[in-house]
Design an enzyme around this catalytic site. Structure first.
Site, PDB file in Angstrom:
ATOM      1  N   ASP A   1       0.764  -1.285  -0.022  1.00  0.00           N
ATOM      2  CA  ASP A   1       0.078   0.017  -0.067  1.00  0.00           C
ATOM      3  C   ASP A   1       1.036   1.201   0.123  1.00  0.00           C
ATOM      4  O   ASP A   1       1.511   1.399   1.151  1.00  0.00           O
ATOM      5  CB  ASP A   1      -0.877  -0.019   1.028  1.00  0.00           C
TER       6      ASP A   1
ATOM      7  N   ASP B   1      -3.449   2.531  -5.791  1.00  0.00           N
ATOM      8  CA  ASP B   1      -2.183   2.652  -4.856  1.00  0.00           C
ATOM      9  C   ASP B   1      -2.032   1.337  -4.142  1.00  0.00           C
ATOM     10  O   ASP B   1      -1.058   1.435  -3.128  1.00  0.00           O
ATOM     11  CB  ASP B   1      -2.315   3.863  -4.176  1.00  0.00           C
ATOM     12  N   GLU B   2      -2.621   0.431  -4.263  1.00  0.00           N
ATOM     13  CA  GLU B   2      -2.683  -0.941  -3.488  1.00  0.00           C
ATOM     14  C   GLU B   2      -2.536  -2.072  -4.554  1.00  0.00           C
ATOM     15  O   GLU B   2      -2.929  -2.151  -5.521  1.00  0.00           O
ATOM     16  CB  GLU B   2      -3.625  -0.920  -2.605  1.00  0.00           C
TER      17      GLU B   2
END
Length: 413
Positions: free
Chosen positions: A10, A106-107
């Site tokens: 993350d 974003d993960e």
């Protein structure tokens, strides 16, 4: 069964961190990325760790954030830049395994069960090495959860931030996971949280103690998943980075330049959102079996309603359902600040429907609408998305005019 090793990576404060690469002098100051308050998109999209210490939260309004932190620096978003860095980071992950499944921009989950020994002595060491590689090659930091399933790996990446690795294994998960609030677990939204709280369930451990059959009676199939997630029984795979991504829903929203009061303003606004959704639906060769509308009022209260529809990719049919939902559920005495239309229950083939033996006019009209929609798409694909527009949208001051052509790369003329 072979032990699995799943990483959840993350990016820390992703939007804000990417922006700060261009403004290193702001690194020690409270920074948020937000929409333009003058155009009423004034909410916090992301914040750095310094702003977080002042209590600044994602999705709150900029004026609320500045009340908490008067020195807050607000930077405008650059979504193309975030997409660029997301691709760079995911391509770094693929150096360690092809089983890389992005979860948002974003993960990502990584399954390193069969590959970690090629690079490190343990999955934790590999996670630490990946963190350092991301930092050295991009200037960004990530937090990583290491576990034996995807659910606990995500809880691990959330457990300690920023720039940290947390291992949740079969020996320690009861100690780490079970005391956490139940809403910390992925797929436990606000309504599920409220329902669980009504059952006296406030922690993941309390959820794990509820018999599976009781959860199934209350939540259906989702209850089965909740039981598995809380008890560490999730066995869902990490998909390959190179596999075709399944499109589960398509939505389009708009926060208007002023509050909408009349149907003369609201109808073209809804139609423009349905135009956008319909074009993207057809681009993916998908059919929707449901429509959902979200309405936001000036006090920021937002509610969502949905309905099933006859399987379709026709804009006018999506619009008819969205408008029906709006008229049925809105508070007519309250202005509208923002709207979102989403098509759901998507499938690659239209569901078989019972054709009427008598209502041939309806069947014929639908066939004509399909041909007309196809023709309009062909024109837009050749000359640009704005080359053909509905007159209702064209004359509206509030309808969102599409800028991106989903049918090709040719710019609008």
């Amino acid at each position: 069964m072979k032990e699995r090793y799943i990483l959840h990576c993350d990016c820390n404060g992703f939007f804000a961190s990417v922006e700060l690469l261009s403004y290193p002098e702001l690194k020690e100051r409270p920074v948020a990325v937000g929409g333009d308050s003058q155009s009423r998109h004034g909410i916090v999209l992301a914040k750095n760790e310094v702003a977080k210490k002042y209590g600044v939260k994602t999705a709150e309004t900029l004026w609320q954030a500045k009340n908490k932190c008067p020195d807050l620096v607000v930077l405008p978003p650059h979504h193309a830049l975030y997409t660029k860095y997301s691709k760079i980071i995911n391509e770094i992950y693929t150096q360690y395994t092809d089983l890389v499944e992005p979860f948002g921009i974003d993960e990502s989950w990584l399954d390193v069960t069969n590959t970690y020994k090629l690079f490190a002595d343990s999955p934790k060491q590999l996670a630490d090495d990946i963190r350092e590689k991301i930092k050295s090659e991009t200037g960004l930091t990530i937090s990583v959860g290491v576990s034996f399933n995807k659910i606990f790996a995500k809880l691990g990446s959330d457990y300690k931030k920023p720039d940290a690795t947390t291992v949740i294994d079969k020996e320690n998960y009861r100690k780490i996971v079970w005391p956490l609030p139940v809403q910390d677990m992925i797929y436990v939204g606000k309504s599920t949280q409220n329902a669980l709280n009504d059952m006296g369930v406030y922690t993941i451990g309390q959820l794990a103690d509820i018999p599976q059959i009781s959860l199934e009676e209350r939540f259906g199939k989702h209850g089965t998943d909740l039981f598995k997630y809380a008890n560490g029984l999730d066995d869902s795979p990490v998909n390959s980075y190179y596999a075709e991504r399944e499109v589960k829903s398509i939505g389009s929203g708009n926060t208007f330049s002023h509050n909408l009061d009349t149907l003369d303003e609201i109808k073209p606004a809804i139609l423009s959102l349905c135009e956008d959704v319909g074009m993207r639906l057809r681009k993916h060769n998908l059919f929707a079996n449901g429509v959902q509308i979200s309405i936001r009022y000036p006090n920021f209260y937002t509610f969502t309603r949905q309905m099933q529809i006859q399987s379709t990719d026709i804009t006018q049919e999506i619009y008819a359902a969205a408008l029906k939902l709006f008229l049925t559920h809105r508070n007519a005495d309250t202005s509208v600040r923002a709207l979102t239309v989403t098509v759901i229950d998507l499938e690659k083939e239209r569901n078989v429907e019972q054709l009427s033996l008598f209502d041939t006019d309806t069947d014929s009209k639908r066939e004509k609408n399909e041909k007309l929609q196809h023709t309009i798409d062909l024109i837009r694909g050749k000359y640009g998305v704005n080359s053909v527009q509905n007159a209702t949208i064209l004359t509206s001051d509030v309808a969102k005019k599409p800028k991106v052509n989903p049918f090709g790369n040719k710019p609008d003329r």
